[in-house]
Motif scaffolding. Structure first.
Motif, PDB file in Angstrom:
ATOM      1  N   THR A  77      47.288  48.150  35.638  1.00 30.23           N
ATOM      2  CA  THR A  77      45.963  48.772  35.527  1.00 30.23           C
ATOM      3  C   THR A  77      45.514  48.849  34.070  1.00 30.23           C
ATOM      4  O   THR A  77      44.364  48.515  33.747  1.00 30.23           O
ATOM      5  N   VAL A  78      46.409  49.268  33.202  1.00 33.01           N
ATOM      6  CA  VAL A  78      46.069  49.403  31.782  1.00 33.01           C
ATOM      7  C   VAL A  78      45.745  48.039  31.185  1.00 33.01           C
ATOM      8  O   VAL A  78      44.746  47.880  30.460  1.00 33.01           O
ATOM      9  N   VAL A  79      46.560  47.035  31.482  1.00 32.71           N
ATOM     10  CA  VAL A  79      46.322  45.697  30.921  1.00 32.71           C
ATOM     11  C   VAL A  79      45.016  45.118  31.440  1.00 32.71           C
ATOM     12  O   VAL A  79      44.215  44.545  30.681  1.00 32.71           O
ATOM     13  N   ALA A  80      44.775  45.242  32.756  1.00 37.13           N
ATOM     14  CA  ALA A  80      43.535  44.709  33.322  1.00 37.13           C
ATOM     15  C   ALA A  80      42.312  45.402  32.726  1.00 37.13           C
ATOM     16  O   ALA A  80      41.308  44.749  32.392  1.00 37.13           O
ATOM     17  N   ALA A  81      42.375  46.725  32.580  1.00 37.76           N
ATOM     18  CA  ALA A  81      41.255  47.452  31.984  1.00 37.76           C
ATOM     19  C   ALA A  81      41.047  47.047  30.527  1.00 37.76           C
ATOM     20  O   ALA A  81      39.903  46.896  30.061  1.00 37.76           O
ATOM     21  N   ALA A  82      42.160  46.858  29.787  1.00 35.96           N
ATOM     22  CA  ALA A  82      42.049  46.452  28.385  1.00 35.96           C
ATOM     23  C   ALA A  82      41.417  45.073  28.260  1.00 35.96           C
ATOM     24  O   ALA A  82      40.577  44.826  27.375  1.00 35.96           O
TER      25      ALA A  82
ATOM     26  N   THR B 117      28.740  40.412  33.389  1.00 33.78           N
ATOM     27  CA  THR B 117      30.101  40.913  33.148  1.00 33.78           C
ATOM     28  C   THR B 117      30.478  42.041  34.101  1.00 33.78           C
ATOM     29  O   THR B 117      31.554  42.009  34.719  1.00 33.78           O
ATOM     30  N   PHE B 118      29.627  43.057  34.214  1.00 35.50           N
ATOM     31  CA  PHE B 118      29.942  44.177  35.098  1.00 35.50           C
ATOM     32  C   PHE B 118      30.026  43.757  36.576  1.00 35.50           C
ATOM     33  O   PHE B 118      30.977  44.134  37.268  1.00 35.50           O
ATOM     34  N   PRO B 119      29.054  42.995  37.095  1.00 40.77           N
ATOM     35  CA  PRO B 119      29.189  42.558  38.495  1.00 40.77           C
ATOM     36  C   PRO B 119      30.428  41.706  38.743  1.00 40.77           C
ATOM     37  O   PRO B 119      31.041  41.796  39.806  1.00 40.77           O
ATOM     38  N   ARG B 120      30.801  40.908  37.753  1.00 38.03           N
ATOM     39  CA  ARG B 120      31.999  40.072  37.926  1.00 38.03           C
ATOM     40  C   ARG B 120      33.234  40.942  38.111  1.00 38.03           C
ATOM     41  O   ARG B 120      34.066  40.673  38.990  1.00 38.03           O
ATOM     42  N   ALA B 121      33.373  41.969  37.287  1.00 36.45           N
ATOM     43  CA  ALA B 121      34.518  42.879  37.427  1.00 36.45           C
ATOM     44  C   ALA B 121      34.488  43.593  38.776  1.00 36.45           C
ATOM     45  O   ALA B 121      35.527  43.748  39.442  1.00 36.45           O
ATOM     46  N   ALA B 122      33.303  44.025  39.189  1.00 33.95           N
ATOM     47  CA  ALA B 122      33.186  44.723  40.468  1.00 33.95           C
ATOM     48  C   ALA B 122      33.528  43.805  41.637  1.00 33.95           C
ATOM     49  O   ALA B 122      34.213  44.199  42.592  1.00 33.95           O
ATOM     50  N   VAL B 123      33.069  42.552  41.580  1.00 32.68           N
ATOM     51  CA  VAL B 123      33.372  41.587  42.639  1.00 32.68           C
ATOM     52  C   VAL B 123      34.863  41.295  42.684  1.00 32.68           C
ATOM     53  O   VAL B 123      35.461  41.162  43.765  1.00 32.68           O
ATOM     54  N   ALA B 124      35.504  41.171  41.504  1.00 37.24           N
ATOM     55  CA  ALA B 124      36.948  40.942  41.478  1.00 37.24           C
ATOM     56  C   ALA B 124      37.694  42.066  42.185  1.00 37.24           C
ATOM     57  O   ALA B 124      38.635  41.830  42.957  1.00 37.24           O
ATOM     58  N   LEU B 125      37.276  43.298  41.964  1.00 31.63           N
ATOM     59  CA  LEU B 125      37.944  44.442  42.585  1.00 31.63           C
ATOM     60  C   LEU B 125      37.749  44.449  44.105  1.00 31.63           C
ATOM     61  O   LEU B 125      38.716  44.617  44.859  1.00 31.63           O
ATOM     62  N   VAL B 126      36.526  44.267  44.558  1.00 30.34           N
ATOM     63  CA  VAL B 126      36.286  44.371  45.997  1.00 30.34           C
ATOM     64  C   VAL B 126      36.817  43.142  46.735  1.00 30.34           C
ATOM     65  O   VAL B 126      37.350  43.251  47.862  1.00 30.34           O
ATOM     66  N   ALA B 127      36.726  41.948  46.132  1.00 30.72           N
ATOM     67  CA  ALA B 127      37.286  40.757  46.775  1.00 30.72           C
ATOM     68  C   ALA B 127      38.803  40.851  46.854  1.00 30.72           C
ATOM     69  O   ALA B 127      39.409  40.498  47.879  1.00 30.72           O
ATOM     70  N   GLY B 128      39.448  41.312  45.774  1.00 30.55           N
ATOM     71  CA  GLY B 128      40.889  41.498  45.816  1.00 30.55           C
ATOM     72  C   GLY B 128      41.309  42.514  46.855  1.00 30.55           C
ATOM     73  O   GLY B 128      42.320  42.340  47.559  1.00 30.55           O
ATOM     74  N   ALA B 129      40.546  43.599  46.979  1.00 27.90           N
ATOM     75  CA  ALA B 129      40.850  44.606  47.995  1.00 27.90           C
ATOM     76  C   ALA B 129      40.724  44.026  49.398  1.00 27.90           C
ATOM     77  O   ALA B 129      41.560  44.295  50.277  1.00 27.90           O
ATOM     78  N   ALA B 130      39.683  43.231  49.628  1.00 28.87           N
ATOM     79  CA  ALA B 130      39.493  42.625  50.950  1.00 28.87           C
ATOM     80  C   ALA B 130      40.641  41.679  51.301  1.00 28.87           C
ATOM     81  O   ALA B 130      41.164  41.697  52.426  1.00 28.87           O
TER      82      ALA B 130
ATOM     83  N   GLY C 154      45.745  44.475  45.769  1.00 34.82           N
ATOM     84  CA  GLY C 154      44.960  43.242  45.711  1.00 34.82           C
ATOM     85  C   GLY C 154      43.830  43.327  44.707  1.00 34.82           C
ATOM     86  O   GLY C 154      43.555  42.364  43.975  1.00 34.82           O
ATOM     87  N   ALA C 155      43.162  44.488  44.668  1.00 32.37           N
ATOM     88  CA  ALA C 155      42.064  44.670  43.714  1.00 32.37           C
ATOM     89  C   ALA C 155      42.568  44.581  42.279  1.00 32.37           C
ATOM     90  O   ALA C 155      41.981  43.890  41.435  1.00 32.37           O
ATOM     91  N   LEU C 156      43.689  45.250  41.978  1.00 27.30           N
ATOM     92  CA  LEU C 156      44.227  45.216  40.621  1.00 27.30           C
ATOM     93  C   LEU C 156      44.715  43.824  40.249  1.00 27.30           C
ATOM     94  O   LEU C 156      44.527  43.364  39.114  1.00 27.30           O
ATOM     95  N   LEU C 157      45.329  43.119  41.205  1.00 29.12           N
ATOM     96  CA  LEU C 157      45.862  41.788  40.914  1.00 29.12           C
ATOM     97  C   LEU C 157      44.739  40.808  40.583  1.00 29.12           C
ATOM     98  O   LEU C 157      44.816  40.068  39.588  1.00 29.12           O
ATOM     99  N   LEU C 158      43.678  40.784  41.390  1.00 29.09           N
ATOM    100  CA  LEU C 158      42.585  39.855  41.117  1.00 29.09           C
ATOM    101  C   LEU C 158      41.829  40.256  39.861  1.00 29.09           C
ATOM    102  O   LEU C 158      41.375  39.395  39.089  1.00 29.09           O
ATOM    103  N   PHE C 159      41.690  41.545  39.620  1.00 34.69           N
ATOM    104  CA  PHE C 159      41.048  42.032  38.396  1.00 34.69           C
ATOM    105  C   PHE C 159      41.836  41.581  37.164  1.00 34.69           C
ATOM    106  O   PHE C 159      41.266  41.134  36.159  1.00 34.69           O
ATOM    107  N   LEU C 160      43.168  41.671  37.246  1.00 38.52           N
ATOM    108  CA  LEU C 160      44.018  41.228  36.133  1.00 38.52           C
ATOM    109  C   LEU C 160      43.914  39.725  35.926  1.00 38.52           C
ATOM    110  O   LEU C 160      43.770  39.251  34.785  1.00 38.52           O
ATOM    111  N   CYS C 161      43.994  38.953  37.001  1.00 37.52           N
ATOM    112  CA  CYS C 161      43.900  37.488  36.883  1.00 37.52           C
ATOM    113  C   CYS C 161      42.568  37.062  36.290  1.00 37.52           C
ATOM    114  O   CYS C 161      42.505  36.158  35.448  1.00 37.52           O
TER     115      CYS C 161
END
Length: 653
Positions: free
Chosen positions: A13-18, A52-65, A279-286
């Motif tokens: 979480t910390v690395v992805a947020a950074a 930038t912001f929508p991309r991060a949001a999409v990564a989170l929700v797509a990873g969660a799905a 899943g959300a954190l993994l796709l956000f990190l990638c």
């Protein structure tokens, strides 16, 4: 230990947020974000707010799905390697959208989600139908899904190659690009995920009761068919929603539940609940890593191509944990042995018919015509090299399939399925990258070396883990998936390599010259002659290592020698045919069913049958859609894929 396990998600979480903060701050300093969110005016503010912001949001929700989809499928099938990627669901959605983009673009506009759901549902229906014959046994389920997925991905690549005007946009979409221009994708995905999450919560209790077994669940009042259909429908819909929104994002649904269990969580309800978070954190990190590479190295990769790189290693790690259900095995195929000399006239007649078709039959756009002798003589210099090259490639792939099936004791082994063709692709890509001016011989050497290395890795992994034949097949498919991911990432760069790799994926004999055709034919003949020296090995190896050693056969030496033959043969043939034709699978099967059971007769008959099949495939690829030419590998797969599905449905693996 459990405390240490929880450090990992915190670090992720910390690395992805950074990474996100670093990328966003490059666009606009953090102190100016408030004004940008309130009323964006400058270009940097607009990109930040609507990109930038929508991309991060999409990564989170797509990873969660995808995480939720994978957790549902794994709990439903009691299979730790089930997810939308391994079951072919994502690839089915991909193929449907590619077909709609190329042939029904007007319908696709406004109906993208419907098209993706149709493709995902069709793929899931095929896989579940194939596996139902063996009570959804885990290995059968994943083998069916991965083969359906590989077939769908090959068709997508071939169709993309045939439509140059859509080439790079489809390549990027196939890789799973998370780039956004507004909040619309996030809004639609959020609503779809919320509905699916509510349905999943309602289905969770009966889903968990399925873990008691069919008899126990039925005794507690669970409608087995209804619950299974509902859970599979929700999981399939989640994968289709993600495919429609961002493209093909692979293996997140496989990795998320594995990460949750790796943290020490074992209760099925908690695994299902926490997998969307993982899943959300993994796709956000990638995605953060992809953007970091893009900003520092100047190369842009679709995020889905990067997540796919984790699939092969993760499958190999999870493979020993897959349970194998003891089912009633089908009796061995009983056929009357047929001496090769009795079948030789049939091969000669088939070969003569193919030669006549290839040289004397043509299309003028509407009708089939028979050429006269002068026309045949004029066109022969253009047609005989590709006919000879296609025949040689088919013979090599079929010979390799026969050797692999006998060496591994697995009737479903072939260069395409066991990962050898994928390794040839990696070697081919490496040759293009490091020796771009090397020419055909350098590409041949790279493809052969890649095929040999991958085959050696598969057998070494299987020997060390003592995997049975079914799981050996999965190990090969896992390495093949990793190879395909690397090729997808290279194609997404968009340089000259993209065209060369994509052309190789489809396969074509149109580039064959007299010199390359004769070289490939020489390799084919020598390969067959060398293989016939080892008929005794191939007659003994299927009996098992202890029996082979007792009869004086050195198992390690025999495997190394046979691996060399398979690597060189597959590398040479794949340069022309591409990674998928199924000739290496179907030709040995048909030869065996025809009665060529002795090892020497089996190899020779498979070689000749593969040559005939691939020569006919070249004729069909050249004439079926005249004046346009279909990729050779695609047309061969049109013959091989139905036969493969039939074999899996009959349980012959």
């Amino acid at each position: 230990m459990k405390r240490l396990a929880w450090i990992f998600p915190v670090v992720v979480t910390v690395v992805a947020a950074a990474l996100f903060l670093h990328e966003a701050s490059l666009r606009l300093p953090i102190g100016m974000w408030g004004n940008a969110l309130a009323s964006p005016t400058s270009m940097d503010e607009l990109i930040l707010v609507y990109g930038t912001f929508p991309r991060a949001a999409v990564a989170l929700v797509a990873g969660a799905a995808l995480g939720l989809s994978g957790a549902l499928l794994q709990q439903l099938l009691r299979n730790p390697i089930a997810d939308p990627s391994t079951l072919g669901i994502s690839a089915g959605a991909q193929l449907a959208i590619v077909v709609a983009t190329l042939f029904f673009p007007e319908f696709l506009d406004g109906n993208r989600t419907f098209v993706a759901l149709f493709g995902a549902g069709a793929a899931a229906a095929i896989v579940f139908t194939l596996a139902a014959r063996r009570a959804f046994e885990p290995v059968t389920m994943v083998v069916s899904g991965l083969l359906v997925g590989v077939t769908a991905a090959a068709f997508s690549a071939a169709l993309t190659l045939a439509q140059g005007e859509y080439l790079m946009s489809l390549v990027t979409w196939n890789g799973g690009s998370l780039s956004q221009q507004d909040w619309s994708v996030f809004q639609s995905l959020s609503v779809e995920f919320a509905i699916a999450a509510i349905l999943s919560a309602l289905l969770l209790r009966p889903l968990l009761l399925l873990g008691l077994g069919d008899a126990g669940a039925r005794a507690l009042g669970v409608n087995l068919v209804g619950i299974r259909f509902a859970v599979a429908a929700v999981a399939t819909a989640l994968a289709g929603f993600v495919a429609a929104g961002v493209g093909l994002v692979s293996f997140v649904g496989l990795a998320a539940p594995a990460l949750v269990r790796g943290m020490g969580i074992r209760r099925p309800a908690m695994v299902v609940a926490m997998s969307p978070v993982a899943g959300a954190l993994l796709l956000f990190l990638c995605d953060g890593l992809v953007q970091l590479i893009a900003s520092s190295a100047g190369e842009t990769f679709p995020t889905g191509a990067v997540t796919a790189l984790i699939g092969g290693p993760l499958l190999l790690w999870l493979l020993p944990r897959v349970r194998t259900t003891d089912l009633h095995e089908k009796p061995a195929l009983m056929v009357r042995p047929l001496p090769f000399r009795r079948g030789l006239p049939l091969f000669l007649l088939a070969g003569m018919a193919i030669i006549i078709l290839a040289l004397a039959v043509a299309r003028n756009g509407e009708n089939w015509i028979m050429l006269d002798l002068n026309q045949i003589a004029d066109l022969a210099p253009l047609r005989w090299p590709r006919l000879l090259a296609a025949s040689a490639a088919g013979g090599l792939l079929a010979l390799t399939g026969a050797i692999l099936q006998r060496m591994t004791g697995n009737a479903m082994a072939s260069p395409e399925v066991i990962g050898v063709s994928g390794g040839a692709g990696l070697g081919f890509a490496a040759a293009l990258t490091f020796w771009p001016l090397g020419g055909a011989l350098t590409q041949l050497a790279g493809a052969g070396a890649g095929a040999l290395v991958v085959m050696a890795l598969v057998l070494a992994f299987a020997s060390r883990r003592h995997l049975p034949a079914d799981k050996l097949l999965l190990a090969g498919i896992a390495i093949g998936s990793l190879s395909s991911s690397v090729l997808a990432a290279l194609m997404a760069i968009g340089d000259q390599r993209s065209w060369q790799i994509l052309a190789w994926l489809g396969g074509s004999a149109s580039t064959a010259t007299a010199g390359t055709a004769m070289l490939l034919a020489a390799i084919a003949v020598v390969g067959l002659m060398v293989s016939l020296f080892f008929t005794r090995w191939l007659a003994v190896l299927p009996l098992g290592a202890p029996v082979a050693r007792s009869l004086g056969v050195s198992v390690p030496v025999s495997r190394i020698v046979l691996l060399l033959i398979c690597g060189i043969a597959t590398g040479a043939a794949s340069l022309l045919v591409g990674p998928l034709s199924f000739v290496g699978l179907i030709a040995p099967h048909i030869a065996l069913r025809a009665g060529f059971v002795r090892s020497g007769d089996h190899m020779t008959a498979s070689f000749l049958l593969g040559a005939v099949v691939m020569a006919f495939a070249d004729f069909g690829a050249r004439t079926a859609t005249f004046p346009y030419e279909l990729p050779l590998g695609l047309f061969a797969a049109l013959v091989g894929a139905p036969y493969l599905i039939w074999l899996v449905a009959r349980g012959e693996r």
